[in-house]
Design a protein around this motif. Structure first.
Motif, PDB file in Angstrom:
ATOM      1  N   GLN A  32      11.851  10.433   0.785  1.00 52.74           N
ATOM      2  CA  GLN A  32      12.829  10.269   1.873  1.00 52.74           C
ATOM      3  C   GLN A  32      12.120   9.884   3.174  1.00 52.74           C
ATOM      4  N   ILE A  33      10.996  10.548   3.420  1.00 51.17           N
ATOM      5  CA  ILE A  33      10.265  10.292   4.673  1.00 51.17           C
ATOM      6  C   ILE A  33       9.669   8.874   4.684  1.00 51.17           C
ATOM      7  N   SER A  34       9.414   8.323   3.488  1.00 54.73           N
ATOM      8  CA  SER A  34       8.824   6.970   3.425  1.00 54.73           C
ATOM      9  C   SER A  34       9.707   5.944   4.130  1.00 54.73           C
ATOM     10  N   PHE A  35      10.986   6.265   4.312  1.00 53.04           N
ATOM     11  CA  PHE A  35      11.896   5.286   4.920  1.00 53.04           C
ATOM     12  C   PHE A  35      11.842   5.272   6.442  1.00 53.04           C
ATOM     13  N   TYR A  36      11.252   6.279   7.047  1.00 46.98           N
ATOM     14  CA  TYR A  36      11.274   6.201   8.515  1.00 46.98           C
ATOM     15  C   TYR A  36       9.950   6.539   9.198  1.00 46.98           C
ATOM     16  N   ASP A  37       8.961   6.951   8.431  1.00 49.95           N
ATOM     17  CA  ASP A  37       7.683   7.266   9.064  1.00 49.95           C
ATOM     18  C   ASP A  37       6.903   5.970   9.340  1.00 49.95           C
ATOM     19  N   ASP A  38       5.892   6.072  10.187  1.00 50.00           N
ATOM     20  CA  ASP A  38       4.992   4.934  10.405  1.00 50.00           C
ATOM     21  C   ASP A  38       4.335   4.605   9.056  1.00 50.00           C
ATOM     22  N   PRO A  39       4.408   3.354   8.579  1.00 48.56           N
ATOM     23  CA  PRO A  39       3.959   3.078   7.207  1.00 48.56           C
ATOM     24  C   PRO A  39       2.469   3.316   6.972  1.00 48.56           C
ATOM     25  N   LEU A  40       1.619   2.997   7.942  1.00 46.49           N
ATOM     26  CA  LEU A  40       0.172   3.184   7.715  1.00 46.49           C
ATOM     27  C   LEU A  40      -0.169   4.673   7.606  1.00 46.49           C
ATOM     28  N   ARG A  41       0.386   5.432   8.542  1.00 50.74           N
ATOM     29  CA  ARG A  41       0.101   6.882   8.529  1.00 50.74           C
ATOM     30  C   ARG A  41       0.694   7.522   7.271  1.00 50.74           C
ATOM     31  N   PHE A  42       1.910   7.105   6.929  1.00 47.30           N
ATOM     32  CA  PHE A  42       2.563   7.665   5.744  1.00 47.30           C
ATOM     33  C   PHE A  42       1.716   7.429   4.492  1.00 47.30           C
ATOM     34  N   THR A  43       1.202   6.199   4.368  1.00 46.90           N
ATOM     35  CA  THR A  43       0.411   5.857   3.172  1.00 46.90           C
ATOM     36  C   THR A  43      -0.829   6.746   3.101  1.00 46.90           C
ATOM     37  N   GLU A  44      -1.484   6.893   4.241  1.00 45.68           N
ATOM     38  CA  GLU A  44      -2.703   7.713   4.260  1.00 45.68           C
ATOM     39  C   GLU A  44      -2.374   9.160   3.860  1.00 45.68           C
ATOM     40  N   MET A  45      -1.292   9.701   4.410  1.00 46.54           N
ATOM     41  CA  MET A  45      -0.981  11.107   4.137  1.00 46.54           C
ATOM     42  C   MET A  45      -0.492  11.305   2.692  1.00 46.54           C
ATOM     43  N   THR A  46       0.190  10.301   2.172  1.00 48.46           N
ATOM     44  CA  THR A  46       0.660  10.416   0.777  1.00 48.46           C
ATOM     45  C   THR A  46      -0.550  10.345  -0.169  1.00 48.46           C
ATOM     46  N   ASN A  47      -1.498   9.482   0.157  1.00 51.36           N
ATOM     47  CA  ASN A  47      -2.702   9.428  -0.680  1.00 51.36           C
ATOM     48  C   ASN A  47      -3.490  10.730  -0.591  1.00 51.36           C
ATOM     49  N   ARG A  48      -3.475  11.331   0.577  1.00 48.18           N
ATOM     50  CA  ARG A  48      -4.168  12.628   0.722  1.00 48.18           C
ATOM     51  C   ARG A  48      -3.484  13.684  -0.168  1.00 48.18           C
ATOM     52  N   ALA A  62       0.846  -1.199   0.000  1.00 49.18           N
ATOM     53  CA  ALA A  62       0.000   0.000   0.000  1.00 49.18           C
ATOM     54  C   ALA A  62       0.883   1.252   0.000  1.00 49.18           C
ATOM     55  N   LYS A  63       1.976   1.185   0.733  1.00 49.76           N
ATOM     56  CA  LYS A  63       2.909   2.325   0.749  1.00 49.76           C
ATOM     57  C   LYS A  63       3.525   2.516  -0.641  1.00 49.76           C
ATOM     58  N   ARG A  64       3.940   1.402  -1.246  1.00 50.82           N
ATOM     59  CA  ARG A  64       4.531   1.515  -2.590  1.00 50.82           C
ATOM     60  C   ARG A  64       3.499   2.052  -3.587  1.00 50.82           C
ATOM     61  N   LYS A  65       2.247   1.616  -3.445  1.00 46.08           N
ATOM     62  CA  LYS A  65       1.218   2.083  -4.394  1.00 46.08           C
ATOM     63  C   LYS A  65       1.009   3.584  -4.259  1.00 46.08           C
ATOM     64  N   ALA A  66       1.025   4.065  -3.022  1.00 43.57           N
ATOM     65  CA  ALA A  66       0.846   5.517  -2.823  1.00 43.57           C
ATOM     66  C   ALA A  66       2.012   6.278  -3.469  1.00 43.57           C
ATOM     67  N   LEU A  67       3.230   5.736  -3.325  1.00 40.31           N
ATOM     68  CA  LEU A  67       4.397   6.401  -3.931  1.00 40.31           C
ATOM     69  C   LEU A  67       4.338   6.323  -5.461  1.00 40.31           C
ATOM     70  N   LYS A  68       3.820   5.214  -5.965  1.00 37.88           N
ATOM     71  CA  LYS A  68       3.677   5.090  -7.425  1.00 37.88           C
ATOM     72  C   LYS A  68       2.645   6.091  -7.943  1.00 37.88           C
ATOM     73  N   ARG A  69       1.602   6.261  -7.145  1.00 36.24           N
ATOM     74  CA  ARG A  69       0.548   7.219  -7.534  1.00 36.24           C
ATOM     75  C   ARG A  69       1.152   8.627  -7.613  1.00 36.24           C
ATOM     76  N   LEU A  70       1.936   8.955  -6.598  1.00 33.49           N
ATOM     77  CA  LEU A  70       2.606  10.266  -6.598  1.00 33.49           C
ATOM     78  C   LEU A  70       3.494  10.392  -7.833  1.00 33.49           C
ATOM     79  N   SER A  71       4.231   9.342  -8.107  1.00 31.64           N
ATOM     80  CA  SER A  71       5.146   9.370  -9.245  1.00 31.64           C
ATOM     81  C   SER A  71       4.379   9.611 -10.553  1.00 31.64           C
TER      82      SER A  71
END
Ligand code: BJ8
Length: 423
Positions: free
Chosen positions: A241-257, A212-221
């Motif tokens: 860069q932040i994807s490497f140390y943030d909480d993965p669930l929260r990161f995914t949600e915020m990246t999708n936002r 899910a994290k990778r999908k959010a980053l792909k979407r951004l890309s």
């Protein structure tokens, strides 16, 4: 910082005076570079907050997780399977190595002519500045380039926490078997460390979280393919860069936002640069946090960076894990195959990377490629030749640099001339 974390830093044995100095340098650099950008998406506020709390709230969360018995695993490479760490109940952290810190100390252990990334991870530790290294229970290294491979031996003498995975340098059948056995050995290591048996259900859940994290980053890309680009390269790099140390669930949600907001921008034809502004793909060595040097120069010269063909970028999220497994063994095979598809320049041959660069140029509508190698990073410096040949007539500029600011003026001149040539 919103809170006083002095006690926490002291508890981690950090060098308090140098540590506070580092944080203020980081925060000044950040403000100077990021907050001066125009038309930033509102959703970037979350990522601004995370970076401002890089040694505060996130460390506090990690220490809380440790207190609950979770193990913290630090890495310097995208070859370390995050799914296995999560399936063992661990916390996965990509360790910082993107600033010129403690070079003098580092040079007492490793040669001067070592790439800046290796020098930085040694330097951060030796200067007592990195709370992530201090809070890690295990640091997982890999035999990718020679510099890292040998540096981990020394790093282990200093930290007593290093475990190394053997990454083959070719991808034939024997290499695949070797890598699969390394993935299995790592699973056992994580079971020993955590005292937990890794089950197929835990691997399924972990696989879902990381995908899910990778999908959010792909979407951004893919949103960056729009012209005008809806987000700057600097902001997109920060998210990666932040994807490497943030909480993965929260990161995914915020990246999708963030992506929701960018989608709106694309619909409205709004962007951070003029439609038709020069579009650059940056390709090569990873840009670990807080390395924002080349993006600052390129975007400060009127162009927009539309992609990073790098481990802090496409190489980290391009391939998803095939989640169609029913047993632990099948899961490990799929994990091994997903990670061995990474097109790091430590492989020979590495033709997939050339194909991937070409696809990115096309998909992101890049008008030029800047090939970025850290000085003394032989794999990427060498591969620049093939990358240049692979892109054919697309304008291509090779840059070799480190983390110092001394060559900023000279690089700016070269980048400006390149952008002019791109038209
Ligand atoms: S998968 S790119 S993260 S090894 S910059 S230390 S290569 S001399 S970081 Fe890398 Fe993994 Fe490959 Fe990606 Fe060596 Fe080059 Fe230094 Fe490097």
């Amino acid at each position: 910082m919103s809170k006083d974390y002095t006690g926490m830093w002291e508890g981690l044995g950090l060098n308090l005076e140098n540590h506070s100095g580092l944080l203020s340098v980081l925060s000044d650099a950040y403000k100077g570079i990021y907050l001066s950008q125009k038309k930033r998406p509102k959703a970037m506020e979350y990522f601004d907050f995370v970076i401002s709390e890089v040694h505060g709230l996130r460390i506090e969360e990690i220490l809380d997780a440790k207190a609950k018995g979770r193990k913290v695993v630090g890495t310097f490479c995208v070859f370390v399977p995050e799914e296995i760490v999560l399936a063992a109940g661990g916390v996965y952290i990509g360790l910082c190595a993107g600033a010129e810190v403690g070079s003098d100390e580092a040079e007492k252990f490793i040669p001067r002519n070592t790439c800046a990334l290796i020098k930085a991870f040694m330097g951060f530790k030796l200067s007592g500045l990195c709370p992530y290294v201090e809070s890690a229970d295990l640091i997982v290294g890999e035999t990718t380039c020679d510099g890292k491979k040998k540096a981990y031996e020394i790093f282990n003498e200093i930290t007593k926490k290093v475990y190394v995975m053997e990454v083959p340098h070719m991808k034939n059948e024997e290499d695949k078997k070797l890598w699969l056995s390394e993935v299995k050995r790592f699973k056992e290591k994580m079971e020993d460390l955590s005292g937990k048996k890794i089950t197929v259900d835990a691997l399924k859940e972990a696989g879902g979280i990381v995908n899910a994290k990778r999908k959010a980053l792909k979407r951004l890309s893919s949103l960056r393919s729009a012209d005008p680009a809806p987000v700057s390269g600097l902001d997109a790099l920060l998210v990666n860069q932040i994807s490497f140390y943030d909480d993965p669930l929260r990161f995914t949600e915020m990246t999708n936002r963030l992506c929701d907001e960018l989608e709106e921008r694309v619909k409205q034809g709004a962007g951070v640069a003029q439609k038709g502004a020069p579009r650059v793909l940056i390709s090569g060595s990873p840009m670990a946090i807080p390395n924002w040097k080349l993006h600052t120069i390129v975007e400060g010269s009127g162009a927009v960076v539309v992609g990073e063909e790098s481990c802090i970028g496409e190489r980290n999220h391009r391939e998803l894990l095939d989640e169609g497994f029913l047993t632990v063994d099948e899961a490990l095979q799929k994990i091994a195959s997903r990670y061995l598809s990474i097109d790091c320049a430590c492989f020979t041959p590495n033709n997939e990377r050339m194909d991937n660069i070409n696809s990115l140029v096309k998909d992101l509508k890049a008008g030029g490629v800047i090939h970025y190698s850290l000085q003394f990073c032989t794999p990427y410096m060498m591969e620049a030749y093939k990358a240049e040949k692979a892109v054919g007539n697309v304008p291509f500029l090779r840059i070799e640099t480190d983390y110092s600011m001394e060559d900023m003026g000279q690089l700016k001149t070269r980048v400006e001339a390149f952008l002019e040539m791109m038209g």
